[in-house]
Design a protein around this motif. Sequence first.
Motif, short mmCIF file in Angstrom:
data_model
loop_
_atom_site.label_atom_id
_atom_site.label_comp_id
_atom_site.label_asym_id
_atom_site.label_seq_id
_atom_site.Cartn_x
_atom_site.Cartn_y
_atom_site.Cartn_z
N ALA A 57 0.84 -1.21 0.00
CA ALA A 57 0.00 0.00 0.00
C ALA A 57 0.87 1.25 0.00
O ALA A 57 0.58 2.22 -0.71
N GLY A 58 1.93 1.25 0.78
CA GLY A 58 2.83 2.39 0.82
C GLY A 58 3.54 2.61 -0.50
O GLY A 58 3.69 3.75 -0.95
N ALA A 101 0.87 3.95 -2.97
CA ALA A 101 0.50 5.33 -2.65
C ALA A 101 1.63 6.30 -3.00
O ALA A 101 1.38 7.38 -3.55
N ALA A 146 1.18 9.23 -5.81
CA ALA A 146 1.38 10.62 -5.39
C ALA A 146 2.51 11.28 -6.18
O ALA A 146 2.39 12.44 -6.60
N THR A 186 7.88 6.29 1.89
CA THR A 186 6.43 6.09 2.05
C THR A 186 6.13 4.66 2.50
O THR A 186 5.29 4.44 3.37
N GLN A 232 4.46 3.68 6.09
CA GLN A 232 3.20 2.92 6.12
C GLN A 232 3.34 1.65 6.95
O GLN A 232 2.49 1.32 7.76
#
Length: 86
Positions: free
Chosen positions: A13-14, A17, A21, A77, A81
């Motif tokens: 997920a990190g 994301a 981004a 990130t 996370q």
Amino acid sequence: AGGSALWLGPLLAGLLAGAIASLVVAPAEATRIRQVSDPDYAGAGMLGAAGLLFREEGPGGLFRGVPATLAKQLPYTAAKQVSFDA
């Protein structure tokens, strides 16, 4: 078996994301940097400078630097996370 990979979901997920981004922000960052470093772009405003960058360099100009940003942002990130969610 179940507890050993609790960090895998947050890690993925990190990574996702961070990648999304970085891609979303890339055109604004490329335009901002060009406005600061090139006087021809400085007075054009954000949208005007982005249009000028696109006309001069094509879509690649708006995404220049994405590999370097991903190399910096993805580990940060993902680690953040995992540390918060795992």
